[in-house]
Design an enzyme around this catalytic site. Structure first.
Site, mmCIF file in Angstrom:
data_model
loop_
_atom_site.group_PDB
_atom_site.id
_atom_site.type_symbol
_atom_site.label_atom_id
_atom_site.label_comp_id
_atom_site.label_asym_id
_atom_site.label_seq_id
_atom_site.Cartn_x
_atom_site.Cartn_y
_atom_site.Cartn_z
ATOM 1 C CG ASP A 119 -1.772 1.190 1.355
ATOM 2 O OD1 ASP A 119 -2.310 1.640 0.332
ATOM 3 O OD2 ASP A 119 -1.904 1.723 2.469
ATOM 4 C CB THR A 121 -2.054 6.485 1.983
ATOM 5 O OG1 THR A 121 -2.132 7.096 0.693
ATOM 6 C CG2 THR A 121 -2.341 7.511 3.060
ATOM 7 C CG PHE A 168 -15.446 8.639 2.108
ATOM 8 C CD1 PHE A 168 -15.154 9.341 0.947
ATOM 9 C CD2 PHE A 168 -14.794 7.436 2.332
ATOM 10 C CE1 PHE A 168 -14.235 8.857 0.034
ATOM 11 C CE2 PHE A 168 -13.866 6.942 1.421
ATOM 12 C CZ PHE A 168 -13.587 7.653 0.269
ATOM 13 C CE LYS A 178 -14.026 16.171 3.278
ATOM 14 N NZ LYS A 178 -13.251 16.723 4.390
ATOM 15 N N GLY A 205 -4.971 3.742 -3.982
ATOM 16 C CA GLY A 205 -6.201 4.331 -4.483
ATOM 17 C C GLY A 205 -6.026 5.741 -4.996
ATOM 18 N NE ARG A 209 -8.179 8.393 -8.726
ATOM 19 C CZ ARG A 209 -8.243 9.210 -7.690
ATOM 20 N NH1 ARG A 209 -8.286 8.688 -6.455
ATOM 21 N NH2 ARG A 209 -8.259 10.504 -7.845
ATOM 22 C CG ASP A 252 -1.629 2.096 6.763
ATOM 23 O OD1 ASP A 252 -1.950 1.873 5.576
ATOM 24 O OD2 ASP A 252 -1.806 3.194 7.319
#
Length: 1224
Positions: free
Chosen positions: A410, A412, A549, A572, A684, A771, A798
């Site tokens: 991953d 982030t 979200f 957003k 992503g 993505r 994580d």
């Protein structure tokens, strides 16, 4: 078994009906008044938590059943039973006693572990709890809580069941909870009750509540809950209110900064979400375990062949004429029956059964158990900032750390800090940057002054207001004494507040903090409103709805009523989720700015808004209420409601937030590449952001040919692009390729062209997927697992979105980050920082793999060496099934004579030092793909065992040939002396074999070896020196061992036979060590560093170089050392070279100072060698104008080959070695 019992019950019609899809819980066990509704009564479990595996009644049968599911244990059980039922050549206790020892050790270990679980369960189940019963608040034990009870929880108390919150001390019905025990998030979260029950804050008022809760059956998702509450008021229709995850307090979480809350228990005991998440993960099988099963099957086949051969020879011998002259042997009368044949086969099976290592499993378990203890103790994998040591969740896969070929990571929070800092934003087409905490436009006036027009100031404030409102952040405010209090509510505006924001999303926190620094301060809020402080003026917005979200929509929204009474929706999310739904705003400039931010490696979001008319809001509110109160298909109905309102947006702007790389990420990825591990980044984020981060961390390097599979709109277009990429890989002269794939294109590739896509990925050095959804991450891992080469995959992440990927990979690795502990809980091994991956894989993985593979093969070797003499003896005893060893020797051979040293080896062995493995990542390649446990490696150990058995048996026979007396008094030795000599030499040799396999000698190892040898002689002296007639019907071993030790010939023969046995193996290793070092085991070269640590890397890197100078510690010429210094320096910076290229670079850099170098001065050639090693200069990716590779490498090789051989030999010791290194 339960599956079959359920089938029988279904067939008989006596099985219990399946539970309904929803459950109905009556609050405080009060049935509602008579209504037309029908309720399905269910039986709910108690609140008792049981994590233990056994009880006092089922421990023995259950544990025995589990242990005898293992092949070896079940095999020895059958052998023991056979020994009891036939005329066995050896006593049954020679098999059953070792089996009992192994079973007992394992049972004691498992009983102790289960006792610890029982103790923890009792502590949890006996905690005090407060519930309302019969109108009174009473104290009970936690395990006595029932579904429907109203439970009172006090401040700092841990929740003991899953509760729907009814009320708290706060009139708004809010409380603060920390869920660190569940997901590791230490920030406080706000949970709320329904407004209809928020005011019921006393026992009397709650006792009068009549309500029912309809909700889904238990499921493990911590962040999902679907339910509704029906509140019954006399004389009116019942009210139906939706319940979501924000209304549910989960067991294991803790109440903070709130005096008390009341809640109704809906899930108890094993049905709580915490218990459901505590269940064991899917079974992962180690590659060593699979290989070990193959080894056991080979041994069983060998055993059957031996037994059948000896049985056939026995009957052949019985039919010969010369058999009649052997009067001392009884002769069978009558014909041979099938029962006789089977009994003889079984007798030989018993005789040779010790070829299977009975103590292998228990030794392996103890070794891995100790390994999981040492793993968290590694101080190099301890993070001081978070006070987090490494964590081992399983011991079964410890050696798999040394076998990873593909690492899926991953981005982030794994590669980055997940510490978001606001950097840039775009507002209505104008770019702004934050300088010293204030937004400033990028464009300035001609004289350099900053100018913001009034119109732009209005747009900026509108943008900042959107940032300050669209979130789920809550606020803390320090008190004057330094303590922290909650301020979600009205605040004193006499002075600017000092606020601390808490959020589960670091992005949201960064955006709210940025708005606060620029004059729009979010000061707190409740379920009903949100307060802003704008330029010192208080503004209150009525909070109407929060549209949470989710990963499908990739956006969130809030709907508020502005101070002037208008309905405002602020939305957003990712640009792909926002821009297509915008009908106004400066989209073109925003897209340009977003691309610019992404190329800088920033995380981007789009901000938009829409004003709703009262009619539009009422329509949406009705749709949302219907969706939120639905029990079936709630998620689909919510998605439809959100889609209805989140359209026709006005684009306000975009943001760019920085997430810094963690320390040591680039170095770690480079070392993984040098170790032969292909690193894939799965994220992503949008393509530009992902590519920039990939390049900045060294994943995609300069000089790689970059290929893109993005923006594919159909399967056919994807196929054409894949074929083009395949052609490019085939024709491209650049040796290294990197591939970037986006989520949409990936779905086409995986669903329709998986084989072609996998082939292209396997040809790439680096793969970047952007993505992506969480499910796509797991599918990519599965794609590579199913490759024909069967690579070992590892996944590291994580967050909760990485769980599916981690569980799919052969080896799951978790990062203790800021996105909770879901990944850590589901992983096999976890640590706090990505850089700790170096130590985990390159060091611990290497050590554990070598330890385990050597341990497994050593067990088979030593048993072959011990029992095969029994097979030879059959040819000298007319296949009469007479044992050559005394039964005591057979019993204790695996239990004591050879048990301790190999266990200590499996725990402490270090074939390389930690620094050597970290500084030379390519050593990881030498153990990849299970190279230490291949068929040839295994057969080498077996062949060695067979050769040693020949030496033991025939060496002893030669020692006692012609009935020569070995004692001074001319007495003769008998059969058991013969066997004792064989066994003694065997014990000495197999333990000595382990001595020269060991590289790490310490006090513990030396003590274990000394204890084993001394213990062997002590036990044999004790056994041979005492009468055992009270325990044995026949005892033929009295004083035999002492007589054997009285013989000088025995001691001399033991030395000679042992030397003959060990010498070939020792010579073979020396030949590999000195003459063919490129074929030698990496561990055999560690001695280079013992004499001259400065030469370790050079000796390891140049597999063709002579090792004599390193071993003898010879002083080499100063020019060589200067060149070597250049080589080591350039070698360490050779970031994009394969192992062979690294070796070549090292050799060229070494040759750079040679006085025999031609075609240039020493200085110029020195520079050429350095440039090559650094991946630059004329040697890497250099092309002349015609597009062909130039001939610089060939020119240098020819220069070396044309140089004076004599001079080169005198300078470097072996020109052949130098030439070989260059030609690699």
């Amino acid at each position: 078994m339960s599956k079959y019992l359920n089938r029988v019950a279904d067939a008989l019609g006596v099985s219990s009906p399946p539970p309904p899809e929803q459950r109905t819980v009556f609050v405080n066990h009060k049935r509602p008044p008579d209504t037309a509704e029908e309720f399905v009564l269910q039986k709910f479990p108690s609140n008792r938590i049981t994590t233990s595996k056994y009880t006092a009644w089922n421990f023995l049968p259950k544990n025995l059943f589990e242990q005898f599911r293992r092949i070896a244990n079940f095999y020895f059980l059958i052998v023991g039973v056979v020994q009891l039922t036939i005329d066995s050549p050896v006593s049954a206790w020679t098999t059953l006693l070792p089996l009992l020892f192994v079973i007992s050790v394992t049972a004691v270990k498992q009983a102790y572990e289960d006792w610890l679980r029982h103790r923890a369960d009792n502590e949890v189940n006996n905690r005090p709890a407060s519930v309302i019963r019969d109108g009174e608040l009473i104290k009970i034990r936690s395990e006595e809580i029932r579904v429907g009870d109203i439970v009172k929880v006090f401040n700092n108390q841990e929740l003991q069941a899953d509760l729907v919150m009814l009320s708290s001390v706060d009139p708004e019905g809010q409380c603060h909870i920390t869920t660190a025990n569940l997901d590791g998030e230490t920030n406080l979260k706000i949970f709320t009750s329904l407004p209809d029950t928020a005011l019921l804050q006393s026992v009397e008022s709650l006792n009068g509540l009549v309500a029912s809760i309809e909700c889904e059956q238990p499921q493990p998702d911590l962040y999902k809950f679907i339910g509704r509450m029906n509140i019954y008021v006399e004389g009116s229709e019942p009210k139906t209110k939706p319940l979501g995850p924000e209304n549910v307090l989960l067991r294991g979480s803790r109440l903070k900064n709130t005096p008390y809350v009341y809640g109704c228990a809906i899930y108890t005991g094993q049905e709580t979400k915490m218990a459901l998440n505590s269940k064991q993960k899917g079974l992962k099988i180690s590659i060593i375990e699979s290989s070990m099963n193959d080894c056991l099957i080979f041994c069983l086949c060998w055993l059957i062949v031996q037994s059948c051969l000896c049985t056939g020879l026995y009957y052949w011998f019985e039919s010969r004429d010369f058999r009649t002259h052997l009067w001392y042997l009884s002769k069978d009368n009558g014909s041979v029956t099938a029962g006789d044949v089977i009994e003889n086969i079984l007798a030989f099976l018993v005789l040779f059964s010790y070829i299977i290592p009975i103590s292998l499993y228990v030794t392996l378990e103890l070794q891995k158990f100790c390994a999981t203890m040492f793993f968290p103790w590694d101080i190099d994998m301890y993070d001081e900032r978070t006070d987090e040591p490494a964590k081992a969740n399983t011991s079964d896969l410890i050696e798999m750390l040394g076998q990873v070929e593909y690492l899926f990571s991953d981005k982030t929070g794994t590669l980055t800090e997940n510490d978001m800092q606001f950097r840039h934003c775009s507002i209505d087409g104008a770019k702004y940057s934050e300088v010293e905490g204030k937004l400033q436009p990028i464009d300035t006036t001609d004289d350099g002054e900053i100018f913001i027009s009034p119109e732009d100031q209005v747009k900026m404030q509108e943008f900042l207001t959107a940032l300050a409102l669209c979130h789920v952040v809550h606020v803390h405010q320090p008190k004057k004494n330094g303590a922290v209090t909650e301020v979600d509510g009205p605040v004193d505006n006499s002075s600017p507040p000092v606020l601390e924001y808490q959020a589960s999303s670091p992005d949201e926190k960064a955006l709210v903090e940025a708005a606060s620094r620029n004059g729009v301060i979010f000061t707190g809020g409740t379920q009903e409103y949100m307060d802003l402080l704008v330029d010192g003026k208080q503004e209150r917005y009525q909070l109407q709805h929060v549209l949470e979200f989710d990963s499908d929509r990739k956006r969130m929204s809030v709907i508020v009523k502005t101070p002037d009474g208008r309905n405002l929706m602020i939305c957003k999310g990712a640009e792909t989720a926002i821009l297509d739904n915008c009908k106004s705003g400066n989209k073109n400039d925003a897209i340009e700015h977003l691309t610019y931010y992404a190329m800088d490696g920033l995380r981007t979001l789009c901000i938009s808004q829409r004003y709703l008319t009262d009619e539009e809001y009422d329509e949406f509110d009705a749709r949302l209420h219907d969706a939120r109160t639905a029990l079936n298909n709630r998620e689909e109905k919510l998605a439809d409601a959100f889609e209805y309102v989140e359209k026709d947006l006005h684009l306000l702007g975009a943001t760019g937030v920085e997430d810094r790389l963690q320390e040591g990420v680039s170095e770690t990825i480079e070392k993984m590449r040098q170790a032969g591990i292909k690193v894939w980044i799965l994220t992503g984020d949008k393509q530009e952001t992902a590519v920039n981060i990939s390049k900045s961390c060294g994943h995609i390097q300069h000089g790689m040919s970059e290929m893109y599979l993005v923006k594919q709109e159909s399967s056919e277009q994807c196929l054409d692009t894949l074929n083009d990429l395949k052609m490019k890989i085939t024709e491209d002269t650049v040796p290294k390729h990197a591939l970037c794939v986006d989520g949409m294109s990936l779905s086409f590739a995986l669903n329709h062209h998986s084989e072609l896509f996998r082939m292209i990925c396997e040809a790439c050095v680096a793969v970047l997927c952007c993505r992506m959804t969480p499910l796509q991450k797991a599918e990519v891992v599965k794609l590579m697992k199913r490759s024909d080469s069967k690579p070992i995959t590892g996944a590291i992440g994580d967050g909760a979105n990485d769980v599916s990927m981690i569980q799919e990979a052969h080896l799951g690795l978790g990062i203790m980050g800021k996105e909770g502990r879901q990944a850590v809980r589901c992983s096999d091994y976890a640590f706090a920082r990505f850089k700790f991956l170096q130590k985990a894989l390159l060091v611990h993985g290497h050590w554990y793999y070598i330890r385990v593979t050597t341990l497994v093969q050593y067990f088979f070797y030593k048993n072959f060496a011990m029992i095969t003499p029994q097979f030879y003896f059959c040819f000298f005893n007319a296949f009469s099934q007479q044992t050559v060893y005394e039964e005591f020797l057979l019993t204790f051979y695996n239990m004591t004579f050879t048990a301790l040293p190999i266990l200590i080896y499996g725990i402490f062995e270090q074939n390389y030092s930690s620094n050597t493995l970290l500084n030379n990542p390519f050593l990881y390649r030498q153990i990849a793909r299970n190279k230490a446990l291949t068929v040839w490696e295994y057969m080498y150990w077996i062949t060695l065992g067979l050769y040693h058995s020949l030496c033991f048996y025939f060496g002893t026979m030669l020692l006692m040939a012609d009935d020569v007396s070995l004692l001074p008094n001319n007495q003769q030795f008998g059969l058991f002396t013969f066997g004792s000599i064989c066994m003694t030499i065997c014990v000495i040799v197999v333990n000595f074999k382990l001595c020269y396999e060991t590289r790490h000698w310490d006090g513990v190892w030396i003590f274990s070896m000394a204890l084993t040898i001394v213990g062997y002689f002590a036990l044999l002296m004790l056994y041979s020196g005492v009468f055992w007639y009270d325990f044995m019907e026949v005892f033929n071993f009295y004083w035999v061992f002492f007589k054997m030790m009285e013989s000088p010939s025995f001691w001399l023969g033991m030395i000679i036979i042992g030397a003959i046995a060990v010498l070939p193996d020792f010579i073979y290793k020396c030949i590999l060590y000195f003459i063919f070092p490129e074929k030698s085991s990496a561990a055999q070269r560690e001695v280079c560093g013992d004499v001259n640590s400065k030469k370790v890397m050079q000796c390891d890197a140049d597999s063709s170089a002579s090792f004599f100078p390193c071993i003898l510690g010879e002083r080499v010429d100063d020019s060589f050392e200067q060149a070597e210094a250049v080589a080591l320096k350039t070698y360490s910076s050779a970031s994009n070279l394969s192992v062979s290229e690294e070796i070549t670079a090292l050799a060229m850099a070494t040759l750079a100072n040679s006085e025999t170098a031609v075609n240039g001065s020493d200085a110029s050639l020195h520079k050429q060698g350095s440039d090559y090693a650094n991946g630059g200069g004329d040697f890497v990716d250099s092309k002349p104008a015609d597009g062909k590779q130039n001939g610089s490498v060939s020119s240098l090789e020819m220069a070396v080959l044309k140089s004076d051989r004599q001079s080169a030999t005198s300078e470097y010791g072996s020109v052949a070695s130098v030439e070989a290194a260059v030609h690699v």
